[in-house]
Write an enzyme that holds these catalytic residues in place. Sequence first.
Site, PDB file in Angstrom:
ATOM      1  N   ARG A 193      -1.898  -8.277  13.276  1.00 32.36           N
ATOM      2  CA  ARG A 193      -2.414  -7.104  11.985  1.00 32.36           C
ATOM      3  C   ARG A 193      -3.299  -7.954  11.086  1.00 32.36           C
ATOM      4  NH1 ARG A 193       3.051  -4.908  10.546  1.00 32.36           N
ATOM      5  NH2 ARG A 193       2.894  -4.245   8.900  1.00 32.36           N
ATOM      6  N   LYS A 207       0.835  -1.507  -0.220  1.00 29.49           N
ATOM      7  CA  LYS A 207       0.048  -0.126  -0.030  1.00 29.49           C
ATOM      8  C   LYS A 207       1.096   1.408   0.158  1.00 29.49           C
ATOM      9  CE  LYS A 207      -2.109  -0.657   3.923  1.00 29.49           C
ATOM     10  NZ  LYS A 207      -1.901  -2.019   4.430  1.00 29.49           N
ATOM     11  N   ARG A 232      10.150  -0.872  12.303  1.00 35.13           N
ATOM     12  CA  ARG A 232       8.934  -1.549  12.708  1.00 35.13           C
ATOM     13  C   ARG A 232       8.806  -1.723  14.088  1.00 35.13           C
ATOM     14  NH1 ARG A 232       4.350  -0.084   8.141  1.00 35.13           N
ATOM     15  NH2 ARG A 232       3.195  -1.694   9.919  1.00 35.13           N
ATOM     16  N   ARG A 250      11.296  -8.329   4.653  1.00 35.09           N
ATOM     17  CA  ARG A 250      11.453  -6.445   5.354  1.00 35.09           C
ATOM     18  C   ARG A 250      12.484  -6.497   5.895  1.00 35.09           C
ATOM     19  NH1 ARG A 250       5.978  -3.216   4.056  1.00 35.09           N
ATOM     20  NH2 ARG A 250       6.324  -3.320   6.543  1.00 35.09           N
ATOM     21  N   ARG A 276      -9.985   2.047   7.786  1.00 36.13           N
ATOM     22  CA  ARG A 276      -9.788   0.633   8.606  1.00 36.13           C
ATOM     23  C   ARG A 276     -11.565  -0.716   8.580  1.00 36.13           C
ATOM     24  NH1 ARG A 276      -4.131   0.843   8.500  1.00 36.13           N
ATOM     25  NH2 ARG A 276      -3.360  -1.462   8.845  1.00 36.13           N
TER      26      ARG A 276
HETATM   27  P1  ADP Z   1       0.186  -1.972   8.043  1.00 33.05           P
HETATM   28  O1  ADP Z   1      -0.589  -2.038   6.554  1.00 33.05           O
HETATM   29  O2  ADP Z   1       1.415  -2.346   7.694  1.00 33.05           O
HETATM   30  O3  ADP Z   1      -0.289  -2.755   9.021  1.00 33.05           O
HETATM   31  P2  ADP Z   1       0.565   0.289   8.415  1.00 33.05           P
HETATM   32  O4  ADP Z   1       1.422   1.871   8.597  1.00 33.05           O
HETATM   33  O5  ADP Z   1      -1.284   1.014   8.346  1.00 33.05           O
HETATM   34  O6  ADP Z   1       0.630  -0.876   8.325  1.00 33.05           O
HETATM   35  O7  ADP Z   1      -0.274   0.947  10.535  1.00 33.05           O
HETATM   36  C1  ADP Z   1       0.452   0.601  11.302  1.00 33.05           C
HETATM   37  C2  ADP Z   1      -0.660   0.446  12.999  1.00 33.05           C
HETATM   38  O8  ADP Z   1      -0.866   2.001  12.708  1.00 33.05           O
HETATM   39  C3  ADP Z   1      -1.297  -0.859  12.022  1.00 33.05           C
HETATM   40  O9  ADP Z   1      -1.470  -1.645  12.690  1.00 33.05           O
HETATM   41  C4  ADP Z   1      -2.606   0.180  13.586  1.00 33.05           C
HETATM   42  O10 ADP Z   1      -2.338   0.394  14.976  1.00 33.05           O
HETATM   43  C5  ADP Z   1      -2.138   1.967  13.611  1.00 33.05           C
HETATM   44  N1  ADP Z   1      -3.636   2.184  11.949  1.00 33.05           N
HETATM   45  C6  ADP Z   1      -3.532   2.976  11.061  1.00 33.05           C
HETATM   46  N2  ADP Z   1      -4.003   3.228  10.261  1.00 33.05           N
HETATM   47  C7  ADP Z   1      -5.086   2.760  11.058  1.00 33.05           C
HETATM   48  C8  ADP Z   1      -6.665   3.029  10.663  1.00 33.05           C
HETATM   49  N3  ADP Z   1      -7.085   3.440   9.974  1.00 33.05           N
HETATM   50  N4  ADP Z   1      -7.583   2.529  11.699  1.00 33.05           N
HETATM   51  C9  ADP Z   1      -7.014   2.041  13.717  1.00 33.05           C
HETATM   52  N5  ADP Z   1      -5.445   2.261  13.791  1.00 33.05           N
HETATM   53  C10 ADP Z   1      -4.550   2.213  12.399  1.00 33.05           C
END
Ligand code: ADP
Length: 190
Positions: free
Chosen positions: A148, A13, A137, A125, A88
């Site tokens: 996740r 993404k 991370r 990664r 999400r």
């Molecule tokens: P990935 O898609 O690899 O899990 P992101 O960088 O999009 O990584 O998100 C990392 C973390 O940030 C998520 O696991 C969550 O804890 C939080 N997060 C990000 N976007 C949201 C969202 N829209 N709603 C709730 N938590 C979020």
Amino acid sequence: MRLVLLGPPGAGKGTQAFKLSQILAIPQLSTGDMLRAAVSERTAIGRQAAEIMERGELVPDDLVVGLIADRIARSDAVSGFILDGFPRTVTQAESLDDVLGSHQLNCVLELKVDEQHLLDRILGRAMQARENGEAVRADDNQEALSVRLTAYANQTRPLTHYYAAKGLLKTVDASQPMDRVTAALVEAIA
Ligand code: ADP
């Protein structure tokens, strides 16, 4: 152009949102990046989100909806944006509809990947980053990653039905090489 990029962790993404933002000249709005910045700056939101993110769980809807509503209101997002990592949950999607009012989304792009491969991709990664001496991370480890992936399956995947019902969903095979995925996304938007 107001776009959403949907896909499980490790689907690419972030990479694809960045490329599309360059091609379309609209900002990439990543809630993951915003939250990680808040955590490292130790803001009130960051302090609330840090442990939740480290476990791999989703932070509360109202918190991210507030972040994204403020960001969308900024002048650079007037002509469009790519949402990366938001919405999400169905609740977040409904709130987004409210925030957008008469300027609704044009398209929702789903990156589809065989979930079997995701674990390898992300752990690979993290290993690469470690070898290069880069920051890894806090949630790129086996335990948080499985949380996740479960959060995606239970809370985020239902969004594909939500957007398909609105006629907005386009699905792209994200297991192809990166440039082909970008090309497929551009074609899907056109
Ligand atoms: P990935 O898609 O690899 O899990 P992101 O960088 O999009 O990584 O998100 C990392 C973390 O940030 C998520 O696991 C969550 O804890 C939080 N997060 C990000 N976007 C949201 C969202 N829209 N709603 C709730 N938590 C979020």
